[in-house]
Design a protein around this motif. Structure first.
Motif, short mmCIF file in Angstrom:
data_model
loop_
_atom_site.label_atom_id
_atom_site.label_comp_id
_atom_site.label_asym_id
_atom_site.label_seq_id
_atom_site.Cartn_x
_atom_site.Cartn_y
_atom_site.Cartn_z
N GLN A 129 11.02 -22.11 -2.95
CA GLN A 129 10.79 -21.08 -1.94
C GLN A 129 11.84 -19.98 -1.99
O GLN A 129 11.60 -18.87 -1.50
N LEU A 343 12.49 -26.20 6.22
CA LEU A 343 11.60 -25.04 6.21
C LEU A 343 11.09 -24.73 7.60
O LEU A 343 10.92 -23.55 7.97
N ILE A 346 13.80 -22.83 9.31
CA ILE A 346 13.85 -21.46 8.79
C ILE A 346 12.72 -20.62 9.38
O ILE A 346 12.93 -19.48 9.82
N ASP A 347 11.50 -21.17 9.42
CA ASP A 347 10.37 -20.46 10.03
C ASP A 347 10.69 -20.09 11.48
O ASP A 347 10.37 -18.98 11.94
N GLU A 350 13.31 -17.24 11.83
CA GLU A 350 12.71 -15.95 11.48
C GLU A 350 12.16 -15.22 12.70
O GLU A 350 12.18 -13.99 12.77
N SER A 355 16.19 -12.83 8.46
CA SER A 355 15.41 -13.00 7.24
C SER A 355 15.40 -14.47 6.87
O SER A 355 16.24 -15.26 7.34
N ARG A 356 14.48 -14.86 6.01
CA ARG A 356 14.42 -16.25 5.58
C ARG A 356 15.70 -16.66 4.85
O ARG A 356 16.19 -17.79 5.00
N TYR A 360 18.29 -19.63 5.82
CA TYR A 360 18.61 -20.67 4.83
C TYR A 360 20.11 -20.80 4.65
O TYR A 360 20.67 -21.91 4.65
#
Length: 417
Positions: A129, A343, A346-347, A350, A355-356, A360
């Protein structure tokens, strides 16, 4: 202050020091100093890339990071009387960034960094990703880290060595090379590779020279993974107050240490997910004779976690199960479940404006808790990621009013190449 046994001059490269450490594992690397059971001593430690990563707003240095040169390890330190079969006791008394200067060009001089490595140069836990190179610089104020590349957060670091361990015996080294070579052979052209074979290029082997150096460089093990000797375990709770019990495989034990981290989340998920720094570590050593067989500690170190660290009491937790992004069911795949939990975090971040890549980098560097929460309920393993809510300077818990949108600032440093 304990006696400084391994000094480093910040104006010189790692290989130009009065005492030269090493960046490979091999039983023939000579000890730099011999200590006695009960001794306390200080060790200077260089950041793992020896100054190749800079305090700037470009990630080209991460893109081109020289992986063949790592890690810059201080040592080995022989312990008088240690013999194969003993357990080496190592107490971490203190640890911190480079104390000699307030600011300078080396990570640890008031700053550190976290990197997302490109897929073709190391990759990371979520490399499918996040295939490109990014970087965040973190500034130190006492025990607190903040970043111009990830605004809106400040947290207390759990400072620790990412890498510490004893030297392997010749027999153990041969086993490492055999089993890792067999793994590489299953997919020799994989990017990133399945393992790193011995590489004479850029090998640093202490005071070895001539034919002895050439022979050892051809078979010495890379320092990237954790192994039976400890090694690159990246355990964030291995901090002040920790006591580690390492198996001894060679006379003297030959302890080495490196890869200091100002902070790290469980898993060090971006590969360079910690806040990397140079600094110092104070150690005390002792022995348990014949301890490996007496306690059954024959393959891997055991340790008592440190008693210092941030006192976070409230977390926002994200769960993941062993189902791929395209909906394929996997059987009790805990690694996949942890990837999915990361993930999901991270979602979520956001939605607040990050930003992703910023998200991260944040969950790699901040002291998140990563847990395998359920590994028996077929077919789905469950893993969780706990993020301390107090590290944010805005409300991060869901509410009826919706997410607070923050200014993400300049964003993470990115290499466009």
């Amino acid at each position: 202050m304990p006696e400084l046994l391994f000094p480093l001059d910040s104006s010189k490269k790692f290989t130009e020091q009065e005492l030269v450490g090493h960046n490979r594992w091999h039983p023939d690397i000579p000890a730099v100093v011999t200590v006695k059971p009960g001794d306390e001593f200080r060790v200077d430690v260089r950041e793992w890339f020896d100054g190749a990563i800079h305090n700037d707003d470009s990630a080209d240095d991460v893109l081109n990071a020289p992986l063949s040169t790592v890690h810059c390890l201080s040592g080995p330190f022989a312990v008088e009387g240690a013999q194969p079969g003993d357990l080496l006791i190592v107490d971490i008394l203190d640890i911190g960034p480079i104390p000699q200067e307030d600011a300078g060009p080396l990570a640890g001089q008031g700053w550190g960094y976290t990197g997302i490595f490109s897929t073709d140069n190391g990759g990371g836990f979520l490399t499918e990703q996040f295939p490109d190179a990014y970087k965040a610089i973190w500034d130190f104020s006492g025990h607190t880290a903040t970043s111009r590349h990830v605004p809106g957060v400040a947290f207390t670091g759990i400072t620790h060595p990412g890498l510490m361990g004893t030297a392997p015996s010749a027999e153990l080294l041969a086993r490492w090379n055999s089993r890792e070579g067999a793994l590489i052979a299953t997919d020799p052209h994989r990017v990133p590779p399945l393992a790193l074979p011995p590489l004479p290029q850029d090998a640093v082997l202490g005071s070895l020279t001539g034919a002895a150096f050439t022979r050892a460089a051809a078979e010495a093990a890379r320092t990237a993974p954790p192994r039976e000797n400890g090694g690159n375990q990246d355990i964030k709770n291995l901090t002040r107050g920790s006591r580690v019990f390492y198996p001894v495989f060679v006379p003297g034990a030959n302890l080495s240490v490196g890869d200091l981290h100002f902070s790290q989340g469980d898993g060090e998920i971006t590969f360079c997910g910690a806040i990397e720094m140079g600094g110092f570590i104070d150690l005390r050593v002792d022995l348990i004779k014949d301890g490996m067989s007496r306690y059954g500690v024959t393959e891997n170190a055991i340790f008592m976690p440190g008693n210092e660290g941030p006192d976070y009491s409230e977390y926002l937790a994200f769960s993941g199960t062993s189902v791929t992004l395209d909906g394929e069911q996997r059987y009790l795949d805990s690694q996949l479940a942890f990837q999915r939990a990361c993930l999901h975090a991270i979602d979520y971040l956001e939605k607040f404006g990050y930003s992703r890549e910023q998200a991260y980098l944040l969950i790699g560097a901040a002291p998140i808790e990563g847990r395998f929460s359920g590994v028996v309920d077929i077919p789905n393993s469950c893993a969780t990621v706990y993020i301390p809510t107090a590290i944010f300077d805005f409300p991060v818990v869901p509410s009826a009013s919706g997410p607070t949108r923050i200014d993400p600032g300049r964003g993470a440093a990115h290499s466009a190449r």
